[in-house]
Design a protein around this motif. Structure first.
Motif, PDB file in Angstrom:
ATOM      1  N   PRO A 177       0.812  -1.225   0.000  1.00  0.00           N
ATOM      2  CA  PRO A 177       0.000   0.000   0.000  1.00  0.00           C
ATOM      3  C   PRO A 177       0.840   1.267   0.000  1.00  0.00           C
ATOM      4  O   PRO A 177       0.482   2.258  -0.650  1.00  0.00           O
ATOM      5  N   ILE A 178       1.975   1.232   0.686  1.00  0.00           N
ATOM      6  CA  ILE A 178       2.815   2.430   0.761  1.00  0.00           C
ATOM      7  C   ILE A 178       3.404   2.729  -0.605  1.00  0.00           C
ATOM      8  O   ILE A 178       3.417   3.871  -1.071  1.00  0.00           O
ATOM      9  N   GLY A 179       3.894   1.696  -1.276  1.00  0.00           N
ATOM     10  CA  GLY A 179       4.483   1.914  -2.588  1.00  0.00           C
ATOM     11  C   GLY A 179       3.464   2.381  -3.605  1.00  0.00           C
ATOM     12  O   GLY A 179       3.751   3.241  -4.449  1.00  0.00           O
ATOM     13  N   ALA A 180       2.265   1.799  -3.584  1.00  0.00           N
ATOM     14  CA  ALA A 180       1.228   2.210  -4.519  1.00  0.00           C
ATOM     15  C   ALA A 180       0.804   3.643  -4.286  1.00  0.00           C
ATOM     16  O   ALA A 180       0.576   4.407  -5.225  1.00  0.00           O
ATOM     17  N   THR A 181       0.711   4.016  -3.022  1.00  0.00           N
ATOM     18  CA  THR A 181       0.341   5.392  -2.714  1.00  0.00           C
ATOM     19  C   THR A 181       1.434   6.348  -3.146  1.00  0.00           C
ATOM     20  O   THR A 181       1.160   7.458  -3.639  1.00  0.00           O
ATOM     21  N   ALA A 182       2.684   5.947  -2.948  1.00  0.00           N
ATOM     22  CA  ALA A 182       3.800   6.818  -3.312  1.00  0.00           C
ATOM     23  C   ALA A 182       3.829   7.109  -4.805  1.00  0.00           C
ATOM     24  O   ALA A 182       4.280   8.180  -5.222  1.00  0.00           O
ATOM     25  N   LEU A 183       3.351   6.181  -5.600  1.00  0.00           N
ATOM     26  CA  LEU A 183       3.373   6.407  -7.043  1.00  0.00           C
ATOM     27  C   LEU A 183       2.455   7.541  -7.467  1.00  0.00           C
ATOM     28  O   LEU A 183       2.732   8.234  -8.453  1.00  0.00           O
ATOM     29  N   THR A 184       1.365   7.723  -6.756  1.00  0.00           N
ATOM     30  CA  THR A 184       0.372   8.724  -7.162  1.00  0.00           C
ATOM     31  C   THR A 184       0.360   9.947  -6.264  1.00  0.00           C
ATOM     32  O   THR A 184      -0.597  10.728  -6.264  1.00  0.00           O
ATOM     33  N   GLU A 185       1.416  10.094  -5.430  1.00  0.00           N
ATOM     34  CA  GLU A 185       1.508  11.326  -4.639  1.00  0.00           C
ATOM     35  C   GLU A 185       1.704  12.524  -5.557  1.00  0.00           C
ATOM     36  O   GLU A 185       2.175  12.386  -6.692  1.00  0.00           O
TER      37      GLU A 185
END
Length: 1082
Positions: A159-167
């Motif tokens: 979840p952290i990596g996926a969120t980081a992609l769309t920050e």
């Protein structure tokens, strides 16, 4: 961690440490990067090999901590990658991919992922706004896409990596990454790079969890995939690239536009206030605009349904089914094209798994899809006549396959539409008519005349190798697949009852139309009924369903109606010359189908159809003749006849009656006479006894139309065939009258002393018997009167009894027919048509040996035809005179000495001898002119013997053959000292091209006639002497037949004639010797 795992990890670390330290020292402490590049590359490759070996053995040893340890020295290479060779960067990226896949996995640090994402996109696509300094090899670009795919998968797995992609701060980097990936998809240098870029795109779509962010990139992704998948460029793209691209499009559309994801937008009213909020992406206006663009892209992409690869079509079908299911509401505007594509791509051979959702299942779930399917099928039905006029055969075939699939959908969904049924019948008629009108002519030799048809091909066909009918409509080689597609459509369209209704509609339209539309309707009705009949018979072999009786009765009634119309077509072909031959050919096929179904029960129908079918054997159309041959062979097999001959003989009374009726009504066409001739040749001598009425009708027609030359020739061709087959009959004469006629003259036997003794003994016995009879008569004279009267009455009664004539032996019907035909020829031998005269002469040549055994009937016929017969020898047409000579040869062998006085009169009074000498002189002159043209100067002088200039008594000089010292014969004349050598080429030679001249052929025929006269007919000595002189050329050329015939009459005369002319060479020791005598050598 277990002890074993700890030991493995420690051992692996011991191997890693020196390599990592070496890489760090060379990358950080070296002052000259170029000098350290080579050892650094070797150490890095060694590290990559170690990682690959460890991963293949035990990947669990590599964890995130070891990944951090290994990545630290590698980061120095990547940080300064422009100072090192590109190969070193490639190996470092490969090591990084291994660390991501097996080390960090979902624990990849967010910042590191963001940095590496930028680094990889820069390596692949370069820095935005800067010109690329060095060219990136294909291997490095491929390895970078693989690493990018692994990076995106690892980021999306947490979840952290996926969120980081769309920050917010990561959006520019993500946008650049998407741009680089899409460039690799559309402009990849190799298909492998394109596939890897598509895999990276798939990983990116899966990694982005924010629908708004993914919706932002959807137009660009859809546009790139559309340019990749849209024809015609896509037809040159590799199959695996297209399959991967279609899968990516399906995933991104369902993830962004799926009904579950946009349900909130679809449920809101159109004028909702949220649409006015510009900060929101997922609005109703966005959805409307996006759907419109997606529909345009789908319209281009779905053209791939014509691709040749099964994998591509399968992927496209899955795309359509998925969008119809998951995007049913959002992409409702694209439903027609998605439904049409799914129907086209449906494959019966690969129906899919039992749990897989298909279009039929969706139609049951969503009723509106059923209406779309019905509309699509209706459009296909109405567009078929237009599509079949295309110049591309593939377009026609695809349209027919589509319509067949549509009808199957309609049948499986149990959709009933009278409008669709009516439009289907009209469409099939119009389509078939368009195909017939636009059909290219086939390669059949339609210009062959009826006389060129070899009937032997029709006589006895092996029952296991019966030929099949060649296509009548749409029959060219290029159109064969299109015809096969149309036949398959007709055989499988709808249910049996629907096909029967279509066939009935075709039959009704056929009776009211004409031209190509009538032919098309006729053929369509035949194909539809044939499919139902064949299908019914196949089911009957396995099932007994009473519920199917109605359908079976309907097909049988339709077949009966079609058969009745076909019989009418066959019967009308004699009266109507304007009947389309294709209608007649289809009628033959219908009749053959009915015969194959009824088998022995079809025999009564032969009364109506056998003669009309046989009539087509005389057609000018080669394909129609071939149809008739195949039809007769197939019907004969179906009706359990061994051969067509047996079938014709079994029904001969009906066939002969049909012929006689037409002849009596003078309804005779060249086709009728041709068919009659072929029928006689086919059946052979067995048919001849049944033709007395036909021959009588022919005689009547000849009496009424004797002035029509072509017509008379056609009738006499039939009579000639009757004669040829009748002459082969084994029952021409009754058994008690059979005898062998042989008029050949045999040489006289040599009389010996024993023969003389036998003759004298015979005379002595006769004298003794006569003296004994005289004594008996003297004793009778001394008896009383009653006894004398009784005794003398017995010889009188015996003598009276011997004078009672026996009744004539009855003649067979075949013999009577041949006699009548022979008698008739005398009236037409003077016909102005040379071909007819020759035909009659050939007829006489055939019939004479057949009639000769019955001299009481034959010799009066000879007497009747002789005047006009012999007159044909002097015919101005050479080929007629040759035929007359050949016919006279046959007559000599048949009549023998009966012709003796006739030939004598003809020879002396009518000039036959002068005519023979004239023909010989013309032949000799023709040969001499040919020699003069061939060679001007001869090496030696040769003499020309004065043959044919008169009898020996008329020559004043005596020719004496003289042998020189060299053994060569020379001819000397009394009263002259000239001696000339004999040249064997001075006569008429049959060698060389001159033998084809008319005079040479006529002279050959005359020589054969003279030989036949000498062989079979008694002639006077004067005539024999002249024939001997005329045949000198044959004797000189050592003709065995001529010499044997002449020597059988007078061998001494032949020898003396040949000796006087130097044709015999005597050996020196062959002179006679006698005691006290000496013979003079001459």
């Amino acid at each position: 961690m277990t002890a074993v795992a700890s030991d493995a990890r420690n051992a692996f670390f011991k191997e890693l440490k020196p390599r990592c330290v070496s890489i760090n020292d060379l990358a950080v402490r070296s002052s000259d990067p170029k000098a350290s590049a080579k050892p650094l590359l070797e150490v890095t490759e060694n590290l990559s090999a170690l990682l690959d070996r460890q991963v293949s053995q035990d990947a669990s040893v590599l964890d995130d901590k070891l990944a951090d340890y290994i990545f630290f020295p590698l980061s120095n290479i990547l940080r300064n990658q422009q100072q090192y060779p590109i190969r070193l960067t490639e190996v470092a990226i490969k090591c990084f991919r291994t660390l991501v896949d097996y080390g960090w996995k979902s624990k990849l640090p967010k910042e590191l992922a963001r940095q590496l994402l930028l680094l990889l996109t820069f390596i692949i696509g370069g820095v935005p706004g800067q010109e690329r300094k060095a060219h990136v090899p294909e291997e490095t670009e491929l390895e970078s896409f693989k690493a990018l795919t692994s990076l995106l998968k690892a980021s999306g797995s947490s979840p952290i990596g996926a969120t980081a992609l769309t920050e917010e701060d990561a959006i520019p980097a993500l946008g650049h990454a998407i741009t680089v990936i899409l460039d690799g998809v559309t402009d990849g240098r190799t298909p492998t790079i394109q596939v890897q870029a598509l895999q990276a795109l798939h990983a990116l779509v899966v990694a982005i969890k924010d629908q708004a962010a993914l919706a932002t990139f959807l137009p660009g992704i859809t546009s790139a995939l559309s340019s990749l998948l849209a024809p015609p460029a896509s037809f040159k793209t590799r199959r695996e690239v297209l399959v991967q691209g279609i899968g990516n499009l399906r995933d991104v559309l369902t993830k962004v536009l799926g009904d579950m994801r946009v349900r909130g937008i679809l449920d809101k009213p159109a004028g909702d206030t949220d649409d006015k909020d510009t900060s929101r992406v997922l609005t109703n206006s966005w959805l409307t605009a996006t759907v419109a663009k997606v529909q345009l892209a789908l319209a281009s992409i779905l053209k791939l349904r014509a691709h040749s690869s099964e994998d591509v079509r399968t992927a496209l079908k899955e795309l359509c089914i998925t969008l119809l299911d998951e995007c049913h509401r959002s992409l409702s505007g694209a439903s027609p094209i998605l439904v049409e594509t799914a129907m086209i791509l449906r494959s019966d051979s690969d129906p899919g798994s039992a749990g897989e959702t298909g279009l039929a299942d969706l139609a049951r779930i969503y009723p509106e899809l059923g209406d779309t399917i019905k509309t699509t099928v209706y459009n296909w039905v109405t567009s078929l006549p237009r599509l079949v006029q295309s110049s591309e055969e593939q377009v026609k075939q695809q349209a027919m396959r589509n319509l067949l699939e549509g009808q199957r959908f309609i049948e499986s969904l149990e959709i009933d539409s009278p409008i669709l049924d009516d439009s289907l019948a009209a469409s099939l008629r119009d389509s078939a008519t368009a195909l017939v009108v636009g059909s290219k002519p086939g390669t059949i030799l339609s210009e062959i005349t009826p006389n060129a048809l070899e009937l032997t091909s029709m006589s006895t066909v092996p029952q296991t190798e019966l030929a099949i009918f060649q296509p009548v409509l749409i029959g060219s080689e290029v159109e064969r697949p299109t015809r096969a597609a149309l036949v398959n459509l007709l055989a499988n369209i709808g249910s049996q009852s629907q096909r029967i209704r279509l066939a009935d509609d075709m039959l009704s339209h056929m009776r009211e139309s004409s031209g190509a539309r009538q032919v098309s309707s006729y053929w369509l009705a035949f194909e539809l009924i044939k499919s139902t009949v064949v299908e019914s018979s196949e089911l009957d072999d396995f099932l007994d369903l009473s519920a199917a009786d109605e359908t079976s009765n309907g097909s049988e009634s339709s077949l009966q109606e079609l058969y009745s119309f076909s019989v009418a077509i066959l019967d009308s072909q004699v009266e109507a010359d304007d009947v389309d031959w294709r209608m007649q050919a289809i009628a033959l096929e219908v009749t053959t189908l009915v015969a194959s179904r009824l088998r022995d029960e079809f025999r009564p129908e032969l009364i109506d159809v056998l003669y009309p079918i046989a009539t087509f054997l005389g057609s000018n159309n080669a394909q129609l003749r071939q149809h008739a041959i195949i039809s007769l062979n197939t019907i004969a097999k179906s009706c359990s006849y061994q051969t067509v001959t047996d079938m014709v003989i079994d029904n001969v009374d009906y066939m002969v009656n049909s012929v006689s009726l037409r002849l009596n009504a003078f309804d005779i066409s060249p086709t009728s006479t041709q068919v009659l001739r072929m029928m006689i040749r086919l059946t052979g001598p067995r048919l001849i006894p049944y033709l007395d009425d036909v021959v009588a009708s022919i005689f009547a027609a000849l009496d009424n139309y004797h002035g029509y030359t072509r017509f008379v020739e056609g009738l006499f061709s039939v009579l000639s065939e009757v004669v040829q087959q009748g002459a082969k009959s084994s029952n021409l004469l009754l058994e008690e009258t059979e005898k062998r006629i042989d008029h050949k003259k045999n040489p006289p036997k040599t009389v010996t002393a024993s023969d003389l003794c036998k003759i004298l003994d015979g005379r002595h016995e006769r004298q003794k018997r006569l003296r004994q009879e005289q004594i008996e008569w003297e004793q009778l004279d001394n008896l009383p009167n009653p006894a004398k009267s009784n005794v003398t009455a017995e010889p009188a009664d015996e003598e009276a009894g011997t004078e009672v004539e026996k009744p004539p032996t009855p003649k067979t019907r075949t013999f009577q027919l041949l006699s009548r035909i022979t008698s008739l020829t005398q009236h037409y031998l003077t016909s102005p048509a040379p071909a007819l005269r020759k035909s009659l002469l050939d007829l006489l040549k055939t019939v004479c040996p057949a009639l000769a055994p019955d001299e009481n009937e034959f010799l009066p016929l000879v007497n009747a035809v002789w005047p006009v017969f012999v007159e044909r020898l002097y015919d101005p047409e050479t080929f007629v005179a040759v035929a007359a000579s050949e016919a006279l040869c046959a007559l000599c062998g048949a009549a023998g000495d009966f012709l003796s006085t006739r030939f004598k009169t003809e020879w002396w009074d009518n000039g036959l001898g002068k005519w023979c000498r004239k023909v010989r002189a013309e032949a000799l002159g023709s040969q001499k002119r040919g020699k003069d043209r061939g060679r001007k100067n001869l090496g030696a002088v040769t003499s020309t013997l004065p043959f044919g200039t008169g009898s020996l008594e008329e020559k004043k000089d005596i020719m004496i053959p003289i042998r020189t010292s060299s053994g060569q014969l020379e001819i000397g004349h009394s009263g002259s000292g000239v001696a000339r050598s004999v040249d064997h080429g001075s006569g008429i030679s049959g060698a060389g091209l001159g033998r084809f001249a008319q005079v040479a052929q006529l002279w050959d025929a005359v020589q054969n006639l003279l030989v036949a006269i000498v062989t079979y007919v008694h002639i006077d000595d004067d005539v024999f002497d002249q024939i001997l002189e005329l045949l000198a050329d044959a004797l000189e050329s050592e003709s065995f037949e001529a010499r044997a015939a002449l020597e059988a009459i007078d061998a001494d005369a032949v020898w003396l004639f040949m000796y006087e002319r130097g044709m015999l060479a005597l050996a020196p020791d062959s002179y006679p010797t006698a005691a006290h005598m000496q013979f003079v050598k001459v």
